[in-house]
Design an enzyme around this catalytic site. Sequence first.
Site, short mmCIF file in Angstrom:
data_model
loop_
_atom_site.label_atom_id
_atom_site.label_comp_id
_atom_site.label_asym_id
_atom_site.label_seq_id
_atom_site.Cartn_x
_atom_site.Cartn_y
_atom_site.Cartn_z
N GLY A 1 104.59 78.67 -66.15
CA GLY A 1 105.30 79.02 -64.92
C GLY A 1 104.39 79.03 -63.72
O GLY A 1 104.51 79.88 -62.83
N TYR B 1 117.30 90.71 -68.71
CA TYR B 1 115.90 90.59 -68.27
C TYR B 1 115.08 91.80 -68.75
O TYR B 1 113.98 91.65 -69.29
CB TYR B 1 115.89 90.47 -66.76
CG TYR B 1 114.52 90.37 -66.13
CD1 TYR B 1 113.78 89.19 -66.18
CD2 TYR B 1 113.97 91.46 -65.44
CE1 TYR B 1 112.53 89.11 -65.58
CE2 TYR B 1 112.72 91.38 -64.83
CZ TYR B 1 112.01 90.20 -64.91
OH TYR B 1 110.78 90.12 -64.31
N ASP C 1 108.55 73.01 -71.18
CA ASP C 1 109.66 73.96 -71.20
C ASP C 1 109.31 74.97 -72.30
O ASP C 1 109.31 74.61 -73.48
CB ASP C 1 110.97 73.24 -71.51
CG ASP C 1 112.16 74.18 -71.54
OD1 ASP C 1 111.95 75.41 -71.65
OD2 ASP C 1 113.30 73.69 -71.46
N ALA D 1 114.54 91.56 -72.43
CA ALA D 1 113.53 90.54 -72.76
C ALA D 1 112.12 91.06 -72.48
O ALA D 1 111.20 90.85 -73.28
CB ALA D 1 113.80 89.26 -71.95
N LYS D 2 111.94 91.75 -71.35
CA LYS D 2 110.61 92.25 -71.01
C LYS D 2 110.22 93.41 -71.93
O LYS D 2 109.04 93.58 -72.26
CB LYS D 2 110.55 92.67 -69.55
CG LYS D 2 110.69 91.50 -68.56
CD LYS D 2 109.59 90.46 -68.70
CE LYS D 2 109.57 89.48 -67.52
NZ LYS D 2 108.59 88.40 -67.70
N1 LIG Z 1 108.09 88.72 -58.43
C1 LIG Z 1 108.17 89.95 -58.91
O1 LIG Z 1 108.31 90.95 -58.16
C2 LIG Z 1 108.06 90.20 -60.38
C3 LIG Z 1 108.17 91.53 -60.84
C4 LIG Z 1 108.03 91.78 -62.20
C5 LIG Z 1 107.76 90.76 -63.07
N2 LIG Z 1 107.68 89.47 -62.61
C6 LIG Z 1 107.42 88.43 -63.59
O2 LIG Z 1 106.41 87.57 -63.10
C7 LIG Z 1 106.62 86.25 -63.59
C8 LIG Z 1 106.64 85.27 -62.41
O3 LIG Z 1 107.67 85.67 -61.52
P1 LIG Z 1 107.83 85.01 -60.07
O4 LIG Z 1 108.46 86.04 -59.23
O5 LIG Z 1 106.59 84.34 -59.67
O6 LIG Z 1 108.96 83.93 -60.42
P2 LIG Z 1 109.30 82.46 -59.81
O7 LIG Z 1 108.77 82.30 -58.43
O8 LIG Z 1 110.75 82.28 -60.03
O9 LIG Z 1 108.51 81.50 -60.79
C9 LIG Z 1 108.93 81.42 -62.14
C10 LIG Z 1 108.11 80.36 -62.85
O10 LIG Z 1 108.61 80.27 -64.20
C11 LIG Z 1 108.78 78.91 -64.51
N3 LIG Z 1 109.79 78.72 -65.55
C12 LIG Z 1 111.08 79.12 -65.56
N4 LIG Z 1 111.69 78.69 -66.68
C13 LIG Z 1 110.75 77.99 -67.38
C14 LIG Z 1 110.79 77.30 -68.62
N5 LIG Z 1 111.89 77.23 -69.39
N6 LIG Z 1 109.65 76.71 -69.05
C15 LIG Z 1 108.51 76.76 -68.30
N7 LIG Z 1 108.43 77.40 -67.12
C16 LIG Z 1 109.55 78.02 -66.68
C17 LIG Z 1 109.15 78.24 -63.20
O11 LIG Z 1 108.77 76.88 -63.22
P3 LIG Z 1 109.75 75.62 -63.38
O12 LIG Z 1 111.03 75.96 -62.69
O13 LIG Z 1 108.96 74.52 -62.71
O14 LIG Z 1 109.86 75.41 -64.85
C18 LIG Z 1 108.27 78.99 -62.21
O15 LIG Z 1 107.01 78.39 -62.11
C19 LIG Z 1 107.92 86.29 -64.37
O16 LIG Z 1 107.64 86.46 -65.74
C20 LIG Z 1 108.61 87.51 -63.82
O17 LIG Z 1 109.52 88.07 -64.75
C21 LIG Z 1 107.83 89.18 -61.29
#
Ligand SMILES: NC(=O)c1ccc[n+]([C@@H]2O[C@H](COP(=O)([O-])OP(=O)(O)OC[C@H]3O[C@@H](n4cnc5c(N)ncnc54)[C@H](OP(=O)(O)O)[C@@H]3O)[C@@H](O)[C@H]2O)c1
Length: 276
Positions: free
Chosen positions: A18, A172, A76, A175-176
């Site tokens: 990701g 979600y 993926d 899952a977490k």
């Molecule tokens: N932002 C927050 O405040 C926050 C808070 C708590 C936890 N998190 C966790 O931090 C992580 C990143 O979050 P983010 O906010 O940066 O999210 P984001 O901007 O939506 O980025 C998500 C990433 O996951 C990839 N992804 C989604 N489905 C995928 C798949 N099937 N295979 C491979 N890659 C996949 C996407 O890439 P592609 O679409 O190119 O595949 C993208 O690079 C996540 O695990 C999220 O749950 C975030």
Amino acid sequence: MPLSSDDQLKGKVAIVTGASRGIGKAIALGFAAQGAKVAVAARSENQVRADLPGTIHETVETIQAQNSQGLAVPCDVTDEASVQNMVSRVIEAFGRIDVLVNNAGVAFGRSILETPLKRWDLVLRVNLTGAFLCSQAVLPHMIRQGSGSIINISSLAANDRDKGMVDTGVAYGVAKAGLDRLTWGLASEAGCHGVAVNALKPVKVVDSEGMRLWSSEEERQGWTSPARMVACALFLARQSSGSVSGVVATDDEYFAWHGLQLSPNPQPEGGRPHGS
Ligand SMILES: NC(=O)c1ccc[n+]([C@@H]2O[C@H](COP(=O)([O-])OP(=O)(O)OC[C@H]3O[C@@H](n4cnc5c(N)ncnc54)[C@H](OP(=O)(O)O)[C@@H]3O)[C@@H](O)[C@H]2O)c1
């Protein structure tokens, strides 16, 4: 001899899932800046949606522009063959794997009654099964090396007992919560091989392209940059099972417990607690 501030991961090979955008991209760039060779694994090779920027190739271009080595690998994480192929390509290119960051994630912010089975399945497959598949694929290499570090990017949504302050949907949080349990199980199985396994969850909402998609301008006011997540990931990447392992904690906790500090010129901080 202590490592200088910009070679903390020199000679290490890291996979960040990701990493086409958001927190994963920031961690990939942070690792590369510290000397790691970084495999950038996600699905996006081209930008399909105007409102969702970021591709694996753009992340690697940025890594290379800072004179570091990166490898864009389409992957993926829900697809076992795709994960196996990704790991084979990393071994072919770099010869070893020292760090895996299970960061790929998606949420579906609706009530249980509004969650179709296919959305429930997708959220569990990306956040939980994806981490299982990637860990299963890299572990034989780490075990052979007798070292490694796996970092699972989790969420306070795992701890919520209601729908959470940011409603990312119950699937979600489930899952977490599963990812936290996977962290403990993996740490216990991999510990005798020198491999550390930890989970990291942000206290405040982290500004990312994905989060921006489904939020209002007003909600974004209190968000924070990924800088603290990057600092924690850098710290965890250097751990072995003999040091920090089996820990599920927030960025604030890692900062307090281990005296972590942001590098100079941090992004602006601030924000409110979240449940995403
Ligand atoms: N932002 C927050 O405040 C926050 C808070 C708590 C936890 N998190 C966790 O931090 C992580 C990143 O979050 P983010 O906010 O940066 O999210 P984001 O901007 O939506 O980025 C998500 C990433 O996951 C990839 N992804 C989604 N489905 C995928 C798949 N099937 N295979 C491979 N890659 C996949 C996407 O890439 P592609 O679409 O190119 O595949 C993208 O690079 C996540 O695990 C999220 O749950 C975030």
